[in-house]
Design a protein around this motif. Structure first.
Motif, PDB file in Angstrom:
ATOM      1  N   ARG B  60      80.184  29.342  46.708  1.00 36.80           N
ATOM      2  CA  ARG B  60      80.177  27.838  45.955  1.00 36.80           C
ATOM      3  C   ARG B  60      78.950  27.838  46.358  1.00 36.80           C
ATOM      4  N   ALA B  61      78.618  28.349  47.871  1.00 34.89           N
ATOM      5  CA  ALA B  61      77.036  28.636  47.487  1.00 34.89           C
ATOM      6  C   ALA B  61      75.630  28.952  47.003  1.00 34.89           C
ATOM      7  N   GLY B  62      76.266  30.039  46.812  1.00 36.65           N
ATOM      8  CA  GLY B  62      75.994  30.734  45.870  1.00 36.65           C
ATOM      9  C   GLY B  62      74.959  30.778  44.407  1.00 36.65           C
ATOM     10  N   ILE B  63      76.257  29.150  43.628  1.00 40.77           N
ATOM     11  CA  ILE B  63      75.529  28.624  42.780  1.00 40.77           C
ATOM     12  C   ILE B  63      74.511  27.723  43.659  1.00 40.77           C
ATOM     13  N   PHE B  64      74.416  26.597  44.443  1.00 38.36           N
ATOM     14  CA  PHE B  64      73.609  26.119  44.689  1.00 38.36           C
ATOM     15  C   PHE B  64      72.353  27.196  44.861  1.00 38.36           C
ATOM     16  N   LYS B  65      72.287  28.299  45.455  1.00 41.64           N
ATOM     17  CA  LYS B  65      71.498  29.177  45.672  1.00 41.64           C
ATOM     18  C   LYS B  65      70.737  29.239  44.738  1.00 41.64           C
ATOM     19  N   ALA B  66      71.594  30.076  43.226  1.00 46.05           N
ATOM     20  CA  ALA B  66      70.732  30.429  42.329  1.00 46.05           C
ATOM     21  C   ALA B  66      70.380  28.866  41.369  1.00 46.05           C
ATOM     22  N   LEU B  67      71.508  28.125  41.836  1.00 47.10           N
ATOM     23  CA  LEU B  67      70.219  26.627  41.479  1.00 47.10           C
ATOM     24  C   LEU B  67      68.954  26.638  41.534  1.00 47.10           C
ATOM     25  N   MET B  68      69.348  26.924  42.794  1.00 46.00           N
ATOM     26  CA  MET B  68      67.744  26.671  43.805  1.00 46.00           C
ATOM     27  C   MET B  68      66.581  27.698  42.775  1.00 46.00           C
ATOM     28  N   GLU B  69      66.802  28.645  43.165  1.00 46.51           N
ATOM     29  CA  GLU B  69      65.832  29.731  43.133  1.00 46.51           C
ATOM     30  C   GLU B  69      65.094  29.827  41.408  1.00 46.51           C
ATOM     31  N   ASP B  70      66.091  29.254  40.323  1.00 48.59           N
ATOM     32  CA  ASP B  70      66.033  29.124  38.958  1.00 48.59           C
ATOM     33  C   ASP B  70      64.532  27.396  38.972  1.00 48.59           C
ATOM     34  N   GLU B  71      64.774  26.963  40.039  1.00 45.62           N
ATOM     35  CA  GLU B  71      64.094  25.780  40.171  1.00 45.62           C
ATOM     36  C   GLU B  71      62.856  26.447  40.800  1.00 45.62           C
ATOM     37  N   GLU B  72      62.966  26.795  41.528  1.00 44.51           N
ATOM     38  CA  GLU B  72      61.901  27.472  42.903  1.00 44.51           C
ATOM     39  C   GLU B  72      60.805  28.259  41.577  1.00 44.51           C
ATOM     40  N   GLN B  73      61.255  28.604  40.765  1.00 44.69           N
ATOM     41  CA  GLN B  73      60.823  29.802  39.845  1.00 44.69           C
ATOM     42  C   GLN B  73      59.705  28.909  38.880  1.00 44.69           C
ATOM     43  N   ALA B  74      60.056  28.171  38.512  1.00 47.10           N
ATOM     44  CA  ALA B  74      59.403  26.956  37.846  1.00 47.10           C
ATOM     45  C   ALA B  74      58.198  26.598  38.504  1.00 47.10           C
ATOM     46  N   PHE B  75      58.560  26.143  40.739  1.00 48.22           N
ATOM     47  CA  PHE B  75      57.145  25.292  40.617  1.00 48.22           C
ATOM     48  C   PHE B  75      56.430  26.415  40.891  1.00 48.22           C
ATOM     49  N   GLN B  76      57.255  27.401  40.956  1.00 44.69           N
ATOM     50  CA  GLN B  76      56.106  29.170  41.771  1.00 44.69           C
ATOM     51  C   GLN B  76      55.285  29.520  40.781  1.00 44.69           C
ATOM     52  N   LYS B  77      55.646  29.119  39.259  1.00 44.64           N
ATOM     53  CA  LYS B  77      54.561  29.248  38.737  1.00 44.64           C
ATOM     54  C   LYS B  77      53.868  28.140  38.098  1.00 44.64           C
ATOM     55  N   GLN B  78      53.819  26.454  38.431  1.00 43.80           N
ATOM     56  CA  GLN B  78      53.302  25.735  38.933  1.00 43.80           C
ATOM     57  C   GLN B  78      51.699  25.862  39.830  1.00 43.80           C
TER      58      GLN B  78
END
Lengths: 200, 200
Positions: B60-78
């Motif tokens: 279950r924690a992996g779901i949150f981690k994957a969601l977070m990584e997705d958001e992190e990538q967008a942030f990192q691009k900025q």
């Protein structure tokens, strides 16, 4: 714990059980590391019923939390009433430096308990766990003349700068492979940081 | 993931499943909050087998981690390629201030995912979780003239000062009851802190 009225007084046998369980848990940690310290194992080794252990600690994480609280109390005594500069009687900036240096040593010494004591359901320790550092740093900042600063926020940031590296950003192998070097660099880094922050 | 050779290329149907699962998880979070997002619930809602969900996220924690990584990538691009002062092209101190301000906003916006994504067995996120902040702060510190400082340690401390308050020391109620005020004070506190630290 009652919400109102006199503070709870532990019955003598409860006190004895608690001290015996904590001492047993410490022995098990020293011999076998954190991974083998379980509720059942602790009950068996201590010669007490499982019910007693569960009532006392609630969960496995509760054992680590209780061990940590015990160590925290001893640390807190040094800060509140020990010799300066960690204890009272030195200049506030010197106390701030001494506090951070002592705290780094404390956290590295107890790193296994600190990390293992985090309950899965309460994944990161919030608020109350940081009370001593946050309150003490806030108090000392109030005694240093910092001009127009948001001292509450600064106290939280410095608490995080002090404890966060050890809680969050250093790996277990950073800490075991080069413990002494990490400890000295982190302690010196704290001193540099607060000296920079508190420059007039 | 193979240890050597070409980076893994996701098969088209795996990519589709992943995007579909993440989108479904986001819908469930928005509607029901973190507590009701389970592996079984996600599989059912997404119309995919439980096996697919387990293979993809592990826990279950992996779901949150994957969601977070997705958001992190967008942030990192900025940060890496967006407009200044967050992106390249501004003075390093201005970029450092802008980074912290943006990061505070990001972490408050995604606080539920950040905290819920921590796996019980890995109680505190160590090392790699902090890569972006730590690396970026370290790089900018190197461009500011700070005299004789241990920049690696300072980067970890500032990363902790930036992320630690939101990860460790603010409670969920601090963040929901007075979110905007906390966000502004924390962001302003970051600016004050790095300006103090980086004074010539």
């Amino acid at each position: 714990m009652p919400l109102v009225g006199a503070p709870r007084v532990e019955r003598a046998d409860a006190v004895r059980n608690r001290l015996h369980l904590l001492a047993t848990a410490r022995e098990m940690l020293a011999e076998q590391g954190t991974e083998n310290l379980t509720m059942d194992g602790l009950a068996e080794r201590a010669g007490l019923g499982k019910g007693t252990v569960f009532r006392r600690f609630g969960t496995r994480a509760g054992i680590f939390k209780a061990l940590m609280e015990d160590e925290e109390q001893a640390f807190q005594k040094q800060v509140l009433a020990g010799p300066p500069p960690l204890g009272p009687g030195a200049e506030p900036l010197d106390r701030l430096i001494a506090y951070g240096r002592a705290r780094v040593g404390f956290m590295i010494e107890h790193r296994e308990i600190t990390r293992a004591g985090l309950d899965g359901r309460q994944s990161v320790p919030t608020g109350s766990e940081a009370t001593l550092s946050r309150m003490h740093i806030r108090m000392l900042l109030g005694q240093i003349h910092l001009g127009a600063a948001d001292l509450d926020v600064l106290a939280v940031q410095l608490t995080a700068a002090l404890e966060g590296p050890l809680l969050l950003y250093l790996s277990a192998s950073d800490l075991t492979e080069a413990s002494l070097q990490i400890e000295e660099r982190t302690a010196q880094g704290w001193q540099d940081l607060v000296q920079r922050v508190c420059r007039p």
